[in-house]
Design an enzyme around this catalytic site. Structure first.
Site, PDB file in Angstrom:
ATOM      1  N   CYS A   3      46.313   5.476  53.679  1.00  0.00           N
ATOM      2  CA  CYS A   3      45.402   4.741  52.790  1.00  0.00           C
ATOM      3  C   CYS A   3      46.020   3.378  52.509  1.00  0.00           C
ATOM      4  O   CYS A   3      47.157   3.297  52.019  1.00  0.00           O
ATOM      5  CB  CYS A   3      45.191   5.517  51.492  1.00  0.00           C
ATOM      6  N   HIS A  45      45.643   8.203  44.063  1.00  0.00           N
ATOM      7  CA  HIS A  45      44.620   8.115  45.113  1.00  0.00           C
ATOM      8  C   HIS A  45      43.385   8.893  44.681  1.00  0.00           C
ATOM      9  O   HIS A  45      43.287  10.104  44.924  1.00  0.00           O
ATOM     10  CB  HIS A  45      45.165   8.643  46.436  1.00  0.00           C
ATOM     11  N   GLY A  91      28.785  -0.946  50.975  1.00  0.00           N
ATOM     12  CA  GLY A  91      29.803  -1.946  51.294  1.00  0.00           C
ATOM     13  C   GLY A  91      31.225  -1.484  51.072  1.00  0.00           C
ATOM     14  O   GLY A  91      32.161  -2.286  51.157  1.00  0.00           O
ATOM     15  N   THR A  93      34.724  -0.203  51.983  1.00  0.00           N
ATOM     16  CA  THR A  93      35.528  -0.140  53.211  1.00  0.00           C
ATOM     17  C   THR A  93      36.855   0.588  52.991  1.00  0.00           C
ATOM     18  O   THR A  93      37.490   0.993  53.969  1.00  0.00           O
ATOM     19  CB  THR A  93      35.824  -1.556  53.748  1.00  0.00           C
ATOM     20  N   HIS A  98      38.393   1.597  43.462  1.00  0.00           N
ATOM     21  CA  HIS A  98      38.837   0.245  43.096  1.00  0.00           C
ATOM     22  C   HIS A  98      37.689  -0.533  42.497  1.00  0.00           C
ATOM     23  O   HIS A  98      36.523  -0.297  42.810  1.00  0.00           O
ATOM     24  CB  HIS A  98      39.418  -0.500  44.304  1.00  0.00           C
ATOM     25  N   HIS A 100      36.365  -4.497  41.718  1.00  0.00           N
ATOM     26  CA  HIS A 100      36.510  -5.921  42.022  1.00  0.00           C
ATOM     27  C   HIS A 100      36.237  -6.716  40.747  1.00  0.00           C
ATOM     28  O   HIS A 100      35.210  -6.500  40.102  1.00  0.00           O
ATOM     29  CB  HIS A 100      35.471  -6.366  43.056  1.00  0.00           C
TER      30      HIS A 100
HETATM   31  P1  5GP Z   1      35.340  -2.516  49.363  1.00  0.00           P
HETATM   32  O1  5GP Z   1      34.676  -3.209  50.531  1.00  0.00           O
HETATM   33  O2  5GP Z   1      35.860  -1.149  49.762  1.00  0.00           O
HETATM   34  O3  5GP Z   1      34.515  -2.503  48.131  1.00  0.00           O
HETATM   35  O4  5GP Z   1      36.591  -3.405  48.984  1.00  0.00           O
HETATM   36  C1  5GP Z   1      37.780  -3.390  49.708  1.00  0.00           C
HETATM   37  C2  5GP Z   1      38.426  -4.729  49.506  1.00  0.00           C
HETATM   38  O5  5GP Z   1      39.770  -4.623  49.880  1.00  0.00           O
HETATM   39  C3  5GP Z   1      37.805  -5.859  50.346  1.00  0.00           C
HETATM   40  O6  5GP Z   1      37.325  -6.886  49.483  1.00  0.00           O
HETATM   41  C4  5GP Z   1      38.964  -6.331  51.218  1.00  0.00           C
HETATM   42  O7  5GP Z   1      38.999  -7.738  51.408  1.00  0.00           O
HETATM   43  C5  5GP Z   1      40.174  -5.838  50.459  1.00  0.00           C
HETATM   44  N1  5GP Z   1      41.323  -5.520  51.287  1.00  0.00           N
HETATM   45  C6  5GP Z   1      41.334  -4.761  52.418  1.00  0.00           C
HETATM   46  N2  5GP Z   1      42.579  -4.662  52.899  1.00  0.00           N
HETATM   47  C7  5GP Z   1      43.380  -5.369  52.053  1.00  0.00           C
HETATM   48  C8  5GP Z   1      44.785  -5.634  52.030  1.00  0.00           C
HETATM   49  O8  5GP Z   1      45.562  -5.188  52.875  1.00  0.00           O
HETATM   50  N3  5GP Z   1      45.247  -6.408  51.015  1.00  0.00           N
HETATM   51  C9  5GP Z   1      44.417  -6.911  50.049  1.00  0.00           C
HETATM   52  N4  5GP Z   1      44.978  -7.674  49.088  1.00  0.00           N
HETATM   53  N5  5GP Z   1      43.088  -6.671  50.039  1.00  0.00           N
HETATM   54  C10 5GP Z   1      42.581  -5.914  51.027  1.00  0.00           C
HETATM   55 ZN    ZN Z   2      44.892   5.690  48.336  1.00  0.00          ZN
END
Ligand code: 5GP
Ligand code: ZN
Length: 112
Positions: A3, A45, A91, A93, A98, A100
């Site tokens: 992860c 996690h 959206g 990934t 988490h 934002h």
């Molecule tokens: P999701 O798309 O799951 O809502 O948000 C995942 C976020 O994690 C994305 O905005 C992506 O840019 C960020 N992200 C993915 N890998 C990394 C990483 O290795 N480091 C950081 N700082 N952000 C990451």
């Molecule tokens: Zn995790």
């Protein structure tokens, strides 16, 4: 565990940390969508996302929102948005809960 966010918590992947305590970590998003784009995560996690918040793990979510309020002040934001994506179709990934924190520009009024 394979992860990305657990690896960031463990320090195996570097990140720009802006807040850390025993249960929560906040760091800048690697692909910022706004001048302030911070990810606030439980160190635990919690997979996969908001759909997996339960009575047993919900306390950290309240704590995360305390930290978000503190970070928004520190970033000088009166206007900001907090987003959590649940599921690929929304959206998401990274399957580790988490939130934002987005701000520093005018944010669209469309939610979706
Ligand atoms: P999701 O798309 O799951 O809502 O948000 C995942 C976020 O994690 C994305 O905005 C992506 O840019 C960020 N992200 C993915 N890998 C990394 C990483 O290795 N480091 C950081 N700082 N952000 C990451
Ligand atoms: Zn995790």
């Amino acid at each position: 565990m394979d992860c990305i966010f657990c690896k960031i918590v463990a320090g195996d992947i570097p990140s720009t940390k802006v807040y850390e305590d025993d249960t929560v970590l906040a760091f800048r998003d690697i692909n910022p969508q706004a001048p302030t784009h911070i990810l606030v995560i439980p160190k635990e996690h919690i997979a996969n996302g908001a759909a997996d918040i339960t009575a047993d793990n919900a306390a950290v979510v309240g704590h995360i929102f305390e930290i978000i309020a503190k970070l928004a002040k520190e970033e000088g934001l009166s206007d900001f948005r907090v987003v959590t994506n649940n599921g690929e179709g929304a959206g998401q990934t990274v399957p580790h809960l988490h939130f934002h924190l987005l701000g520093g520009r005018t944010l669209g009024v469309e939610m979706g």
